[in-house]
Design an enzyme around this catalytic site. Sequence first.
Site, PDB file in Angstrom:
ATOM      1  N   ILE A  64       0.940  -1.059  -0.029  1.00  0.00           N
ATOM      2  CA  ILE A  64       0.039  -0.166  -0.117  1.00  0.00           C
ATOM      3  C   ILE A  64       0.784   1.460  -0.124  1.00  0.00           C
ATOM      4  CG2 ILE A  64      -0.277  -0.439   2.520  1.00  0.00           C
ATOM      5  CD1 ILE A  64      -2.934   1.377   2.080  1.00  0.00           C
ATOM      6  N   SER A  65       0.614   2.030  -0.819  1.00  0.00           N
ATOM      7  CA  SER A  65       1.541   3.540  -1.106  1.00  0.00           C
ATOM      8  C   SER A  65       1.681   4.080   0.290  1.00  0.00           C
ATOM      9  CB  SER A  65       1.090   4.206  -2.135  1.00  0.00           C
ATOM     10  OG  SER A  65       1.136   3.518  -3.262  1.00  0.00           O
ATOM     11  N   ALA A  66       2.590   5.154   0.397  1.00  0.00           N
ATOM     12  CA  ALA A  66       2.671   5.795   1.559  1.00  0.00           C
ATOM     13  C   ALA A  66       1.541   6.915   1.314  1.00  0.00           C
ATOM     14  CB  ALA A  66       3.944   6.499   1.394  1.00  0.00           C
TER      15      ALA A  66
END
Length: 229
Positions: A64-66
């Site tokens: 999951i992206s930042a």
Amino acid sequence: MQQYWSGSAINKNKGMVEHLQHCGVIKSTKVAEVMETIDRGLFVPKGTPPYVDSPMAIGYNVTISAPHMHATCLQLLEEKLQPGMRALDVGSGTGYLTACFALMVGPQGHTIGVDHIPELVSSSIENIEKSAAAPLLKDGSFSVHVGDGREGWPECAPYDAIHVGAAAPEIPEPLINQLKPGGRMVIPVGNILQDLKVVDKNSDGSISVYTETLVRYVPLTSKEAQLQG
């Protein structure tokens, strides 16, 4: 690729959003509102600090992206995520950003998430059902499907907004074809280091592309190649 804070000092979703505003990543009230409403804590694996500004592994060799990348993509797509519009999220993963899209386009719009890992699609639906986007899933204006995101989701095209959450060696032609004239796609393009490309389809069907920033995403590839890492 920048990190705006680390550690576990921020332990609330609202605090994460306020820090992104303070750092200048979130510039609009609408993006702040939607990121406050969709709690990132519902979408990260148990035992991980949900509000740290860092990508996190979610299994199957994906992340999951930042938070700052989610905020950046929401800012870039905000004008194409107005009530009643159509949005496609390729590589929807945990369902977090897809849920943000769904909240922005609302019940008169349509939001599609696509991921080729069936287990991720199932868990993302469970995550969404706990979130503020649950009613949209129930009424059918929001759905998540198992599929090869490189082919988009033609059944509901064309889309005002397309987001791609993995890096392609080049922009997939099916996604360009499924973008509505006047629509916008945000996609990382490249190999080890990538450019976050903003692709606008003009009213005559021609394409304009510019680079927003340097990023590092997992590759947009086949299910088999992804699982092999």
